[in-house]
Write a protein that holds these residues in place. Structure first.
Motif: not given
Length: 250
Positions: A42-48
């Protein structure tokens, strides 16, 4: 189109959500992100879309440094990125079409958004979006009269109404039964192919990831441990991704 260069994310308590992530994502890819709970999916996609700020490295979308954006520029940038959540995030006590119409609120004058005044063009776009996910016939039903799968399709239609270039989906089928989950994944796949929208989907169900997505990114403890074709994922790759735990696969 999306480029991670040595990206890290450290939370105030010192926990590292992402560690030295390097990724290149091209327009039109359909990517599954898999890993244990808490691995950093979730962290990965929410940084975008800057729901989470990175703390090191560089993250660019269409050659724009995401961390350089603020105010109106950040809001305009986010309009290009749709976000789908596990919980649907619908206004359940109003109609399906009104839920889809909320996609236009950020671009509306304050008086129209305050009183819920939508143009004919906006209403047509909302109906077209519902048609694309196969629930046009539910446009004037209350959202809470729909099944979970139908509600997720409403959320997807709302995202499509904003004409995104990218869709980020955070566990969109986690709360659905297997048959409904496949129907929603069918929608994602069709939209990806017909509209060339880049889709990154954070998903626990490995079998669905391998069946529908063309590329898989495996994360363990904030680090990318696999990045390659879904067709190349085997038991050894899964052991590498899920080392130290077990994830559901159905």
């Amino acid at each position: 189109m999306i480029k991670f260069e040595n990206v890290g994310k450290k939370y105030p308590n010192g926990y590292e959500g992402l560690k030295n992530v390097n990724l290149d994502i091209e327009q039109g890819e359909f990517i599954a992100i898999i890993g244990l709970s808490g691995a950093g999916k979730s962290t990965l996609i929410r940084t975008i879309n800057r729901m989470h700020d990175i703390t090191s490295g560089d993250l660019t979308v269409d050659d724009v440094n995401v961390m350089s954006l603020s105010g109106k520029a950040l809001r305009r940038f986010r309009r290009k990125i749709g976000m789908i959540f596990q919980s649907f995030n619908l206004i359940t006590r109003t109609t399906v079409i009104k839920n889809v119409l909320t996609a236009f609120v950020p671009d509306m004058p304050w008086y129209r958004s305050t009183f819920g005044i939508y143009t004919k063009e906006e209403k047509l776009k909302a109906l077209e979006a519902l048609d694309k996910v196969g629930i046009l016939d539910k446009a004037f039903f209350r959202a809470d009269q729909l099944s979970g799968g139908q509600q997720q399709r409403v959320a997807l239609a709302r995202t499509l109404a904003q004409n995104p270039q990218i869709i980020l989906a955070d566990e969109p089928v986690a709360s659905l039964d297997p048959v409904t989950a496949k129907q929603v994944m069918d929608d994602f796949k069709r939209i990806n192919k017909t509209m060339n929208i880049t889709i990154l989907i954070n998903i626990h169900h490995v079998d669905l990831a391998l069946q529908y997505c063309t590329r898989v990114i495996g994360i363990r403890a904030g680090e990318i441990v696999y990045d390659g074709p879904a067709s190349a994922v085997n038991d050894d790759v899964l052991k590498q991704i899920y080392q130290g735990g077990q994830e559901e696969t159905a």
